[in-house]
Design a protein around this motif. Sequence first.
Motif, PDB file in Angstrom:
ATOM      1  N   TYR A 149       0.743  -1.142  -0.024  1.00  0.00           N
ATOM      2  CA  TYR A 149      -0.008   0.154  -0.208  1.00  0.00           C
ATOM      3  C   TYR A 149       1.046   1.301  -0.177  1.00  0.00           C
ATOM      4  N   ALA A 150       0.175   2.370  -0.247  1.00  0.00           N
ATOM      5  CA  ALA A 150       0.915   3.679  -0.173  1.00  0.00           C
ATOM      6  C   ALA A 150       1.900   3.924   0.984  1.00  0.00           C
ATOM      7  N   ALA A 151       1.460   3.272   2.229  1.00  0.00           N
ATOM      8  CA  ALA A 151       1.871   3.857   3.458  1.00  0.00           C
ATOM      9  C   ALA A 151       2.134   2.542   4.416  1.00  0.00           C
ATOM     10  N   ARG A 152       2.159   1.513   3.680  1.00  0.00           N
ATOM     11  CA  ARG A 152       2.555   0.102   4.448  1.00  0.00           C
ATOM     12  C   ARG A 152       2.832  -1.005   3.608  1.00  0.00           C
ATOM     13  N   ARG A 153       3.526  -1.993   4.212  1.00  0.00           N
ATOM     14  CA  ARG A 153       3.782  -3.246   3.316  1.00  0.00           C
ATOM     15  C   ARG A 153       3.369  -4.452   4.190  1.00  0.00           C
ATOM     16  N   THR A 154       2.595  -5.138   3.729  1.00  0.00           N
ATOM     17  CA  THR A 154       1.995  -6.293   4.502  1.00  0.00           C
ATOM     18  C   THR A 154       2.047  -7.654   3.754  1.00  0.00           C
ATOM     19  N   THR A 155       2.235  -8.532   4.797  1.00  0.00           N
ATOM     20  CA  THR A 155       2.220 -10.108   4.216  1.00  0.00           C
ATOM     21  C   THR A 155       1.314 -10.816   5.164  1.00  0.00           C
ATOM     22  N   ARG A 156       0.771 -11.965   4.554  1.00  0.00           N
ATOM     23  CA  ARG A 156       0.009 -12.852   5.426  1.00  0.00           C
ATOM     24  C   ARG A 156       0.523 -14.213   5.235  1.00  0.00           C
ATOM     25  N   LEU A 157       1.028 -14.957   6.178  1.00  0.00           N
ATOM     26  CA  LEU A 157       1.457 -16.183   6.175  1.00  0.00           C
ATOM     27  C   LEU A 157       0.366 -17.079   6.337  1.00  0.00           C
ATOM     28  N   LEU A 158      -0.118 -17.794   5.488  1.00  0.00           N
ATOM     29  CA  LEU A 158      -1.185 -19.038   5.664  1.00  0.00           C
ATOM     30  C   LEU A 158      -0.623 -20.479   5.944  1.00  0.00           C
ATOM     31  N   ALA A 159       0.581 -20.500   5.840  1.00  0.00           N
ATOM     32  CA  ALA A 159       0.716 -21.796   6.076  1.00  0.00           C
ATOM     33  C   ALA A 159       2.508 -22.026   5.952  1.00  0.00           C
ATOM     34  N   GLY A 160       3.209 -22.837   6.786  1.00  0.00           N
ATOM     35  CA  GLY A 160       4.576 -23.153   6.463  1.00  0.00           C
ATOM     36  C   GLY A 160       5.644 -21.911   7.357  1.00  0.00           C
ATOM     37  N   SER A 161       6.912 -21.919   6.487  1.00  0.00           N
ATOM     38  CA  SER A 161       7.777 -20.871   7.082  1.00  0.00           C
ATOM     39  C   SER A 161       8.495 -19.905   6.042  1.00  0.00           C
ATOM     40  N   VAL A 162       8.547 -18.807   6.499  1.00  0.00           N
ATOM     41  CA  VAL A 162       9.489 -17.677   5.525  1.00  0.00           C
ATOM     42  C   VAL A 162      10.508 -17.048   6.283  1.00  0.00           C
ATOM     43  N   PHE A 163      11.434 -16.880   5.543  1.00  0.00           N
ATOM     44  CA  PHE A 163      12.778 -16.118   6.015  1.00  0.00           C
ATOM     45  C   PHE A 163      12.576 -14.775   5.214  1.00  0.00           C
ATOM     46  N   PHE A 164      12.611 -13.924   6.019  1.00  0.00           N
ATOM     47  CA  PHE A 164      12.460 -12.529   5.373  1.00  0.00           C
ATOM     48  C   PHE A 164      13.540 -11.456   5.492  1.00  0.00           C
ATOM     49  N   ASP A 165      14.153 -11.011   4.528  1.00  0.00           N
ATOM     50  CA  ASP A 165      15.125 -10.033   4.451  1.00  0.00           C
ATOM     51  C   ASP A 165      14.437  -8.569   4.003  1.00  0.00           C
ATOM     52  N   VAL A 166      14.289  -7.822   5.025  1.00  0.00           N
ATOM     53  CA  VAL A 166      13.484  -6.714   4.641  1.00  0.00           C
ATOM     54  C   VAL A 166      14.090  -5.473   4.413  1.00  0.00           C
TER      55      VAL A 166
END
Length: 431
Positions: free
Chosen positions: A255-272
């Motif tokens: 979005y213009a003022a935010r970044r969103t993610t929704r983890l539904l299942a599993g695992s994620v490694f984030f390098d933001v």
Amino acid sequence: MSAQLSPTPLLSAFQESYPEVVRFIARRTGSAQDARELAHDTWIRLAERGAAGDEAPPAPAARAYVYTVAENIAIDHLRRRQRGHERFTPQRAEGEAPFREPLTPDIAERLGHRQALDAVAAALAALPARSRDIFLADRLDGASHAELAAQHGVSVKTIEREVMRAMDGVEAALHRWRGEAVPPARTGRRRALSALLGVAGMGVGSAGVWQAWRRYVPEQSLTLATAPGRIRQQTLPDGSRLTLDAATQLEVAYYAARRTTRLLAGSVFFDVARDPERPFTVAAGAHEVTVLGTRFEVALKPSGDLQVAVESGQVRVRGGTGAQCVLGAGERVRIEGAQLTVSRDGDAAAVAPWREGWLDFQHTPLGEVVARLARYGTQPIEAAPEVAQLPVVGRVRIADSRAWLRLLPGSLPVQVRERGSARSLVIEGRG
């Protein structure tokens, strides 16, 4: 002869919005299967209101009322599920909401905002490209008419006409959305869009509409998924890099003022990628992780429990019951039901070892170990209930996980055998 239900405005609105209602409930509950049943409950509730002779809301508000009923039914379902599983025993201050997101503005108001913005989006999409670009630059970016005239090589009068033309289209769309007759195009003082919207919280004049647009309508979105046994790397539009573990599902929206993610299942490694103007959040079940720029792992279990581990930087983790903590490098938190446990082992190198082909287990229940390993192969494996809570300590190479399972009887009081035509691996107590 069976009684027939008349097509009340509420039932008509439900039928027209059925797919969207199901998706809405699925996002609220985290279960597509439950969503269909709860949508049916919503229809029954609406039908009961019609059968009781209660006055229905006017047609423009019918959809909002449908979503309000669906929201209440979803909340009741979540509460029943939480009590049934005995996973949440929240200790909340009096009056504190039990859910991750506050319920204000209420669902009817939020839906009203979104419906209005959908109408605006459709109107803008129908405009010529130049008219649309000029209008958005004028309303969203605050560009002056003189600047826009120089940019497009036209007169200021032309810019004014383009803005007015777009505004006519937006107003007409909003009149149609409210079920009103569309008035002829006007050249005098324009009617405030907030009055046309007829919903609270939009602010004064058109500025509130565009603030809502920037808040609720994503600029970019995508869905990512991996198959069992596959690990995937993905670079996002802002330069953030994600590594998805096997059997993982993730939704991303910018979005213009935010970044969103929704983890539904599993695992994620984030390098933001760091962007102080647009915080990065990860929603996982009832929990949420917020970060500006860091490297960390989020792992969601089928039970709804969560684990977050930080390699560098800081993140704030908020559990579904409202408990919060801030994690730094080498720290991790495990959320199980209402219990939030932080460990500070200082071992940042141990974050998401699956990226290198390893899994680490430290007093992890055998049932959880088996479920984890099942994500990396096609052969079904399961742990019998009598051995599911046995603690496992060790490091497993993912590529050799089946061989490791067959060696378990040497360290635990279990036996491993194959069962059925699918040759499932079953781990059970020694007979």
